[in-house]
Design a protein around this motif. Structure first.
Motif, PDB file in Angstrom:
ATOM      1  N   PRO A  88     -40.183 -60.574   1.713  1.00 56.97           N
ATOM      2  CA  PRO A  88     -41.225 -59.848   0.975  1.00 56.97           C
ATOM      3  C   PRO A  88     -42.646 -60.124   1.489  1.00 56.97           C
ATOM      4  O   PRO A  88     -43.489 -59.224   1.489  1.00 56.97           O
ATOM      5  N   LEU A  89     -42.904 -61.329   1.948  1.00 58.26           N
ATOM      6  CA  LEU A  89     -44.227 -61.623   2.504  1.00 58.26           C
ATOM      7  C   LEU A  89     -44.467 -60.846   3.786  1.00 58.26           C
ATOM      8  O   LEU A  89     -45.565 -60.313   4.005  1.00 58.26           O
ATOM      9  N   GLN A  90     -43.470 -60.771   4.647  1.00 57.53           N
ATOM     10  CA  GLN A  90     -43.622 -60.014   5.891  1.00 57.53           C
ATOM     11  C   GLN A  90     -43.859 -58.542   5.593  1.00 57.53           C
ATOM     12  O   GLN A  90     -44.713 -57.905   6.220  1.00 57.53           O
ATOM     13  N   LYS A  91     -43.122 -57.992   4.631  1.00 55.07           N
ATOM     14  CA  LYS A  91     -43.316 -56.591   4.240  1.00 55.07           C
ATOM     15  C   LYS A  91     -44.727 -56.371   3.709  1.00 55.07           C
ATOM     16  O   LYS A  91     -45.394 -55.398   4.062  1.00 55.07           O
ATOM     17  N   ALA A 112     -48.208 -69.253   2.844  1.00 55.43           N
ATOM     18  CA  ALA A 112     -47.983 -68.391   1.683  1.00 55.43           C
ATOM     19  C   ALA A 112     -46.586 -68.599   1.099  1.00 55.43           C
ATOM     20  O   ALA A 112     -46.411 -68.618  -0.127  1.00 55.43           O
ATOM     21  N   LYS A 113     -45.593 -68.769   1.966  1.00 52.93           N
ATOM     22  CA  LYS A 113     -44.225 -69.010   1.475  1.00 52.93           C
ATOM     23  C   LYS A 113     -44.164 -70.298   0.677  1.00 52.93           C
ATOM     24  O   LYS A 113     -43.541 -70.352  -0.393  1.00 52.93           O
ATOM     25  N   ALA A 114     -44.811 -71.341   1.177  1.00 52.75           N
ATOM     26  CA  ALA A 114     -44.822 -72.620   0.450  1.00 52.75           C
ATOM     27  C   ALA A 114     -45.446 -72.429  -0.929  1.00 52.75           C
ATOM     28  O   ALA A 114     -44.939 -72.946  -1.926  1.00 52.75           O
ATOM     29  N   VAL A 127     -54.067 -68.613  -4.168  1.00 53.18           N
ATOM     30  CA  VAL A 127     -53.803 -68.089  -2.826  1.00 53.18           C
ATOM     31  C   VAL A 127     -54.857 -68.601  -1.851  1.00 53.18           C
ATOM     32  O   VAL A 127     -54.533 -69.071  -0.758  1.00 53.18           O
ATOM     33  N   ILE A 128     -56.110 -68.525  -2.259  1.00 49.33           N
ATOM     34  CA  ILE A 128     -57.195 -68.997  -1.397  1.00 49.33           C
ATOM     35  C   ILE A 128     -57.007 -70.478  -1.072  1.00 49.33           C
ATOM     36  O   ILE A 128     -57.144 -70.893   0.090  1.00 49.33           O
ATOM     37  N   ASP A 129     -56.666 -71.271  -2.077  1.00 48.78           N
ATOM     38  CA  ASP A 129     -56.411 -72.702  -1.837  1.00 48.78           C
ATOM     39  C   ASP A 129     -55.251 -72.916  -0.869  1.00 48.78           C
ATOM     40  O   ASP A 129     -55.309 -73.793  -0.003  1.00 48.78           O
ATOM     41  N   ALA A 130     -54.202 -72.110  -1.014  1.00 47.15           N
ATOM     42  CA  ALA A 130     -53.005 -72.286  -0.186  1.00 47.15           C
ATOM     43  C   ALA A 130     -53.254 -71.971   1.286  1.00 47.15           C
ATOM     44  O   ALA A 130     -52.658 -72.600   2.160  1.00 47.15           O
ATOM     45  N   ILE A 131     -54.127 -71.017   1.563  1.00 50.58           N
ATOM     46  CA  ILE A 131     -54.359 -70.624   2.965  1.00 50.58           C
ATOM     47  C   ILE A 131     -55.653 -71.202   3.536  1.00 50.58           C
ATOM     48  O   ILE A 131     -56.017 -70.888   4.671  1.00 50.58           O
ATOM     49  N   CYS A 132     -56.313 -72.073   2.793  1.00 50.11           N
ATOM     50  CA  CYS A 132     -57.616 -72.582   3.246  1.00 50.11           C
ATOM     51  C   CYS A 132     -57.537 -73.379   4.543  1.00 50.11           C
ATOM     52  O   CYS A 132     -58.534 -73.530   5.229  1.00 50.11           O
ATOM     53  N   GLY A 133     -56.375 -73.861   4.925  1.00 55.42           N
ATOM     54  CA  GLY A 133     -56.226 -74.588   6.179  1.00 55.42           C
ATOM     55  C   GLY A 133     -55.869 -73.696   7.353  1.00 55.42           C
ATOM     56  O   GLY A 133     -55.584 -74.184   8.443  1.00 55.42           O
ATOM     57  N   ASN A 134     -55.879 -72.385   7.132  1.00 54.31           N
ATOM     58  CA  ASN A 134     -55.504 -71.432   8.170  1.00 54.31           C
ATOM     59  C   ASN A 134     -56.700 -70.537   8.488  1.00 54.31           C
ATOM     60  O   ASN A 134     -57.226 -69.867   7.601  1.00 54.31           O
ATOM     61  N   ASN A 146     -54.616 -60.114  -0.457  1.00 51.02           N
ATOM     62  CA  ASN A 146     -53.976 -59.004  -1.172  1.00 51.02           C
ATOM     63  C   ASN A 146     -52.482 -58.919  -0.867  1.00 51.02           C
ATOM     64  O   ASN A 146     -51.677 -58.629  -1.753  1.00 51.02           O
ATOM     65  N   ALA A 147     -52.109 -59.174   0.379  1.00 45.56           N
ATOM     66  CA  ALA A 147     -50.692 -59.132   0.748  1.00 45.56           C
ATOM     67  C   ALA A 147     -49.910 -60.216   0.023  1.00 45.56           C
ATOM     68  O   ALA A 147     -48.807 -59.968  -0.489  1.00 45.56           O
ATOM     69  N   ILE A 148     -50.459 -61.410  -0.048  1.00 42.26           N
ATOM     70  CA  ILE A 148     -49.758 -62.516  -0.718  1.00 42.26           C
ATOM     71  C   ILE A 148     -49.623 -62.227  -2.211  1.00 42.26           C
ATOM     72  O   ILE A 148     -48.553 -62.426  -2.797  1.00 42.26           O
TER      73      ILE A 148
END
Length: 161
Positions: A88-91, A112-114, A127-134, A146-148
């Motif tokens: 679903p994340l890839q979609k 995002a999966k984690a 979401v912002i916290d989860a991807i802040c290292g990327n 938005n995708a996540i």
């Protein structure tokens, strides 16, 4: 040269490799095994391009020693799909144009999966916290966020984004 045995599960498949002491997980995955989704970016753990999941937690593979993964489960983007079905994340990344050059995409997907595995209904701030290292240099982050959120909504049946 001393070789260290490392046994682990990679995307659901049991593996056993011998690696020189000090070998990074990114070197093991890309150079020895041929897994190409984790990208080599900064070699400093700052960009997130090499993010994989180790026992479900996001780890930067450029700073993780392969020998510390003995007995652990490692997940990469190659493990997200089942047969011809995208995760679903890839979609959602495709539907929301969340990948432009694609360099950060695998790291973003794994972060995002984690998050979604731990919190299936995250807030925008989660979401912002989860991807802040990327780091992404192309999208401006909005399509990724938005995708996540969309993927979270499709998994829970709720409508988000």
């Amino acid at each position: 040269m001393t070789l260290t045995p490392v046994q682990f599960t990679l995307n659901g498949e049991e593996r056993a490799e011998f690696v020189p002491s000090g070998t990074t997980l990114i070197a093991l995955l890309r150079e020895k095994i041929g897994v190409s989704s984790p990208k080599i970016g900064c070699y400093q753990g700052a960009c997130g391009a090499c993010t994989v999941l180790v026992d479900g937690a996001p780890q930067v593979a450029c700073l993780t020693l392969a020998e510390t993964c003995n007995g652990k489960s490692i997940e990469t983007v190659e493990g997200l799909t089942t047969g011809a079905d995208y995760h679903p994340l890839q979609k959602a990344f495709m539907e929301h144009y969340a990948a432009q050059c694609g360099f950060c995409t695998s790291g973003m997907l794994m972060a995002a999966k984690a998050l979604l595995d731990k919190n299936p209904n995250p807030s925008r701030e989660d979401v912002i916290d989860a991807i802040c290292g990327n780091i992404c240099r192309c999208t401006g982050y909005e399509p990724i966020i938005n995708a996540i959120l969309s993927a979270a909504g499709s998994r829970s049946g709720a409508r988000t984004a």
